[in-house]
Design a protein around this motif. Structure first.
Motif, PDB file in Angstrom:
ATOM      1  N   PHE A 322      45.610  42.662  45.372  1.00 29.36           N
ATOM      2  CA  PHE A 322      45.462  41.447  46.181  1.00 29.36           C
ATOM      3  C   PHE A 322      46.629  40.414  46.056  1.00 29.36           C
ATOM      4  O   PHE A 322      46.619  39.966  44.874  1.00 29.36           O
ATOM      5  N   ARG A 323      47.443  40.220  46.841  1.00 23.25           N
ATOM      6  CA  ARG A 323      48.434  39.057  46.754  1.00 23.25           C
ATOM      7  C   ARG A 323      47.952  37.685  46.531  1.00 23.25           C
ATOM      8  O   ARG A 323      48.784  36.970  45.729  1.00 23.25           O
ATOM      9  N   LEU A 324      46.669  37.407  46.857  1.00 26.01           N
ATOM     10  CA  LEU A 324      46.381  36.163  46.551  1.00 26.01           C
ATOM     11  C   LEU A 324      46.115  35.959  44.823  1.00 26.01           C
ATOM     12  O   LEU A 324      46.233  34.808  44.496  1.00 26.01           O
ATOM     13  N   PHE A 325      45.976  36.971  44.319  1.00 32.85           N
ATOM     14  CA  PHE A 325      45.709  37.250  42.715  1.00 32.85           C
ATOM     15  C   PHE A 325      47.045  37.878  42.218  1.00 32.85           C
ATOM     16  O   PHE A 325      46.877  38.272  41.126  1.00 32.85           O
ATOM     17  N   LYS A 326      48.285  37.507  42.722  1.00 34.20           N
ATOM     18  CA  LYS A 326      49.142  38.793  42.063  1.00 34.20           C
ATOM     19  C   LYS A 326      49.766  38.195  40.740  1.00 34.20           C
ATOM     20  O   LYS A 326      50.361  38.983  40.284  1.00 34.20           O
ATOM     21  N   PHE A 327      49.502  36.770  40.446  1.00 33.80           N
ATOM     22  CA  PHE A 327      49.924  36.254  39.345  1.00 33.80           C
ATOM     23  C   PHE A 327      49.143  37.030  37.956  1.00 33.80           C
ATOM     24  O   PHE A 327      49.676  37.023  36.861  1.00 33.80           O
ATOM     25  N   LEU A 328      47.846  37.751  38.441  1.00 40.52           N
ATOM     26  CA  LEU A 328      47.207  38.288  37.676  1.00 40.52           C
ATOM     27  C   LEU A 328      47.625  39.978  37.236  1.00 40.52           C
ATOM     28  O   LEU A 328      47.401  40.532  36.216  1.00 40.52           O
ATOM     29  N   GLY A 329      48.424  40.488  38.275  1.00 38.00           N
ATOM     30  CA  GLY A 329      49.159  41.839  38.213  1.00 38.00           C
ATOM     31  C   GLY A 329      50.303  41.777  37.560  1.00 38.00           C
ATOM     32  O   GLY A 329      51.108  42.752  37.689  1.00 38.00           O
ATOM     33  N   ARG A 330      50.706  40.803  36.864  1.00 45.33           N
ATOM     34  CA  ARG A 330      52.023  40.858  35.873  1.00 45.33           C
ATOM     35  C   ARG A 330      51.716  41.530  34.499  1.00 45.33           C
ATOM     36  O   ARG A 330      51.104  40.731  33.682  1.00 45.33           O
ATOM     37  N   TRP A 331      52.391  42.549  34.268  1.00 40.29           N
ATOM     38  CA  TRP A 331      52.405  43.182  32.999  1.00 40.29           C
ATOM     39  C   TRP A 331      53.598  42.768  32.146  1.00 40.29           C
ATOM     40  O   TRP A 331      54.742  42.954  32.722  1.00 40.29           O
ATOM     41  N   ARG A 332      53.275  42.194  31.249  1.00 38.22           N
ATOM     42  CA  ARG A 332      54.449  41.964  30.107  1.00 38.22           C
ATOM     43  C   ARG A 332      55.068  43.081  29.510  1.00 38.22           C
ATOM     44  O   ARG A 332      54.433  43.580  28.406  1.00 38.22           O
ATOM     45  N   LYS A 333      55.891  43.428  30.097  1.00 32.76           N
ATOM     46  CA  LYS A 333      56.703  44.940  29.513  1.00 32.76           C
ATOM     47  C   LYS A 333      56.956  44.795  27.979  1.00 32.76           C
ATOM     48  O   LYS A 333      56.679  45.833  27.268  1.00 32.76           O
ATOM     49  N   GLN A 334      57.736  43.492  27.786  1.00 30.23           N
ATOM     50  CA  GLN A 334      58.012  43.493  26.161  1.00 30.23           C
ATOM     51  C   GLN A 334      56.814  43.669  25.080  1.00 30.23           C
ATOM     52  O   GLN A 334      56.877  44.282  24.149  1.00 30.23           O
ATOM     53  N   ARG A 335      55.682  43.230  25.630  1.00 30.18           N
ATOM     54  CA  ARG A 335      54.462  43.201  24.792  1.00 30.18           C
ATOM     55  C   ARG A 335      53.604  44.363  25.306  1.00 30.18           C
ATOM     56  O   ARG A 335      52.393  44.466  24.429  1.00 30.18           O
ATOM     57  N   PRO A 442      33.065  34.904  50.145  1.00 27.80           N
ATOM     58  CA  PRO A 442      34.067  34.215  50.664  1.00 27.80           C
ATOM     59  C   PRO A 442      35.348  34.349  50.137  1.00 27.80           C
ATOM     60  O   PRO A 442      36.696  34.311  50.560  1.00 27.80           O
ATOM     61  N   VAL A 443      35.798  34.533  48.461  1.00 31.43           N
ATOM     62  CA  VAL A 443      36.697  34.906  47.834  1.00 31.43           C
ATOM     63  C   VAL A 443      37.506  35.911  48.551  1.00 31.43           C
ATOM     64  O   VAL A 443      38.650  35.830  48.601  1.00 31.43           O
ATOM     65  N   PHE A 444      36.811  37.003  48.856  1.00 30.44           N
ATOM     66  CA  PHE A 444      37.177  38.140  49.320  1.00 30.44           C
ATOM     67  C   PHE A 444      37.765  37.931  50.610  1.00 30.44           C
ATOM     68  O   PHE A 444      38.920  38.507  50.701  1.00 30.44           O
ATOM     69  N   LEU A 445      37.230  37.382  51.591  1.00 31.10           N
ATOM     70  CA  LEU A 445      37.758  36.931  52.621  1.00 31.10           C
ATOM     71  C   LEU A 445      39.167  36.275  52.480  1.00 31.10           C
ATOM     72  O   LEU A 445      40.046  36.687  53.512  1.00 31.10           O
ATOM     73  N   ALA A 446      39.142  35.371  51.908  1.00 26.62           N
ATOM     74  CA  ALA A 446      40.316  34.575  51.469  1.00 26.62           C
ATOM     75  C   ALA A 446      41.412  35.577  51.133  1.00 26.62           C
ATOM     76  O   ALA A 446      42.666  35.494  51.543  1.00 26.62           O
ATOM     77  N   ALA A 447      41.194  36.414  50.124  1.00 34.07           N
ATOM     78  CA  ALA A 447      41.933  37.340  49.796  1.00 34.07           C
ATOM     79  C   ALA A 447      42.811  38.296  50.682  1.00 34.07           C
ATOM     80  O   ALA A 447      43.615  38.652  50.746  1.00 34.07           O
ATOM     81  N   ARG A 448      41.470  38.954  51.766  1.00 29.53           N
ATOM     82  CA  ARG A 448      42.025  39.499  52.529  1.00 29.53           C
ATOM     83  C   ARG A 448      42.761  38.952  53.557  1.00 29.53           C
ATOM     84  O   ARG A 448      44.158  39.648  54.186  1.00 29.53           O
ATOM     85  N   TYR A 449      42.592  37.618  54.072  1.00 27.98           N
ATOM     86  CA  TYR A 449      43.505  36.990  55.049  1.00 27.98           C
ATOM     87  C   TYR A 449      44.957  36.689  54.225  1.00 27.98           C
ATOM     88  O   TYR A 449      45.797  36.708  55.077  1.00 27.98           O
ATOM     89  N   SER A 450      44.939  36.473  53.034  1.00 29.57           N
ATOM     90  CA  SER A 450      46.183  36.532  52.392  1.00 29.57           C
ATOM     91  C   SER A 450      46.930  37.562  52.436  1.00 29.57           C
ATOM     92  O   SER A 450      48.286  37.604  52.784  1.00 29.57           O
ATOM     93  N   GLN A 451      46.503  38.687  52.262  1.00 35.56           N
ATOM     94  CA  GLN A 451      46.958  40.073  52.408  1.00 35.56           C
ATOM     95  C   GLN A 451      47.643  40.388  53.780  1.00 35.56           C
ATOM     96  O   GLN A 451      48.829  40.921  53.916  1.00 35.56           O
ATOM     97  N   ARG A 452      46.640  40.333  54.699  1.00 37.05           N
ATOM     98  CA  ARG A 452      47.261  40.330  55.958  1.00 37.05           C
ATOM     99  C   ARG A 452      48.475  39.372  56.558  1.00 37.05           C
ATOM    100  O   ARG A 452      49.306  39.649  57.092  1.00 37.05           O
ATOM    101  N   ARG A 453      48.161  38.336  55.930  1.00 43.70           N
ATOM    102  CA  ARG A 453      49.349  37.086  56.174  1.00 43.70           C
ATOM    103  C   ARG A 453      50.560  37.538  55.704  1.00 43.70           C
ATOM    104  O   ARG A 453      51.788  37.387  56.166  1.00 43.70           O
ATOM    105  N   GLY A 454      50.524  38.083  54.303  1.00 43.29           N
ATOM    106  CA  GLY A 454      51.584  38.617  53.614  1.00 43.29           C
ATOM    107  C   GLY A 454      52.638  39.674  54.243  1.00 43.29           C
ATOM    108  O   GLY A 454      53.589  39.554  54.333  1.00 43.29           O
TER     109      GLY A 454
END
Length: 464
Positions: A322-335, A442-454
């Protein structure tokens, strides 16, 4: 596509984040499972179990039953983890079986209720027992609990190898301490406690159900192996680690509870608020009682560390999907670690520690908050094994749960029973947990809207 480390989502393909690297051996997974499960519960729940049974035989048989239910569940999870290895664990299985909406609600509940609530619960246990050794004022347990969350989150942020090495060390210390309790109860005490009749509890069926709530709470946590399946060196290591871990845990629990019975008797266990401390006081005196406070603190610390390690993996998978939470999907490769997911999890756990402090019932509040939501999704994961057998009939399954579909149906039935029992026991705390779960809609609805918008923005850019 290689299922070992690939994430089955369009988001990952477009965002091109680094992915987890298989670095964990079978011994790391066994240490993780044993470390999570053999926690503070074994030092708190036996007295509650003993208060709801009428004989020493039934007391021990309930612990055998808890091991059997856990083994059935582990066999179901062994097929899921080996067939669909993924760092999102149960989130990934629910996505494949039921789709993104339900899987998102699970991820939301794990972030806001299940995992963070369990982390806060364990942190409070550490705080309660650490305060017996060195008190830090009126809010000493809460101060210790907050320090546990901050310190262990920081340790895991530094890298996966530090987290697993620390976990293995703490697990060795924890199991060694349990063995000392077993020796204290079975060997150092020559004469067993006199057998005293325990008054039959009101409503034996309800009493047994309540006892099983505490037994399976004590066994809880083995399913966390699902979240490290993508980081295992070999697929077959996950089923082996699950089965070996459950076997070790069941053996330890039976020996520890036998030691309790030998030292204190059934009525002595039922009347104790700190059964391990009372056992050690009888075998080694007051120093033994102080020792058990250290033991319980180590156990809670071990489980908290493993809970932090595995919990952030769900957050990472949500960030990938989910793009709305893309900051959570960052894997620190070095560590080789999901840094942002770990930090968000730590902040939420600290907020729950604050709530537990305000209610002045930290441990009990967290049990009420987490149990019903946990068993509801546990049931859905068990059912997903049947659903995925139908949806993916030709996929390679390195391990197949035996006696299908009887085995997964039996596991689902036990989950529904525990859901009913936990709702009956937890009361208003359960309603709060369910309310937080529903807030995810409602958080899921916001995330899905963000996905479609992106997606629309990307299509417009490609047309220009």
């Amino acid at each position: 596509m290689d299922n070992r480390i690939a994430v089955n989502s369009i988001a990952v393909k477009s965002l091109k984040f680094a992915e987890p690297v298989p670095t964990l051996a079978s011994k790391d997974a066994v240490g993780m499972i044993v470390g999570i499960v053999v926690g503070a519960g074994i030092f708190r729940t036996p007295s509650l179990v003993a208060a709801n049974v009428t004989s020493e035989t039934s007391f021990l048989l309930l612990w055998v039953a808890g091991g059997a239910v856990s083994l059935v569940g582990a066999l179901c999870y062994a097929e899921l983890t080996s067939t669909y290895p993924h760092t999102g664990g149960e989130y990934h299985y629910l996505t494949r079986a039921y789709g993104k909406p339900l899987a998102f609600l699970f991820a939301w509940s794990r972030v806001s209720v299940i995992q963070t609530g369990s982390l806060a619960l364990l942190a409070f246990v550490f705080g309660d027992y650490a305060s017996q050794l060195l008190r830090l004022g009126e809010y000493s347990p809460s101060i210790y609990a907050a320090l546990v969350v901050v310190t262990l989150t920081g340790l895991n942020v530094t890298g996966v190898h530090h987290g697993t090495h620390t976990q293995n060390l703490l697990t060795v210390v924890e199991v060694f301490s349990l063995l000392l309790v077993i020796i204290g109860g079975l060997i150092l005490i020559d004469s067993p406690a006199p057998v005293a009749s325990s008054p039959a509890p009101q409503g034996s069926e309800a009493a047994i159900g309540l006892a099983m709530v505490f037994v399976l709470l004590t066994y809880g946590g083995w399913n966390e192996a699902a979240y490290i399946s993508a980081e295992m060196n070999e697929r077959r290591d996950v089923p082996r680690a699950l089965l070996l871990g459950i076997g070790i845990i069941t053996g330890l629990y039976l020996l520890v509870n036998w030691a309790y019975l030998h030292a204190l008797g059934l009525s002595g266990i039922a009347g104790s608020e700190a059964v391990a401390a009372d056992l050690m006081r009888r075998s080694l005196g007051e120093r033994g009682s102080q020792f058990v406070s250290i033991l319980v603190a180590i156990s809670a610390l071990t489980s908290a560390n493993a809970t932090i390690f595995t919990g952030a993996r769900t957050n990472y998978a949500v960030g990938c999907d989910f793009r709305l939470f893309k900051f959570l999907g960052r894997w620190r490769k070095q560590r080789n670690t999901p840094t942002n997911s770990l930090l968000v999890q730590g902040v939420i756990a600290l907020a729950l520690v604050l709530i537990g402090t305000l209610t002045r019932r930290g441990f009990a509040t967290m049990v009420e908050y987490t149990a019903p939501v946990f068993w509801f999704f546990f049931f859905l994961v068990g059912l997903s094994l049947i659903v995925l057998r139908v949806k993916d009939p030709h996929i390679k399954r390195p391990f197949r749960a035996p006696f299908h579909p009887v085995l997964p149906l039996a596991f689902c039935a036990s989950c529904l029973y525990m859901l009913q029992a936990s709702l009956a026991y937890t009361g208003i705390g359960a309603l709060v947990g369910v309310a937080v779960l529903l807030a995810g809609l409602p958080v899921f609805l916001a995330a899905r809207y963000s996905q479609r918008r992106g997606k629309e923005l990307e299509e417009n850019k490609s047309e220009m």
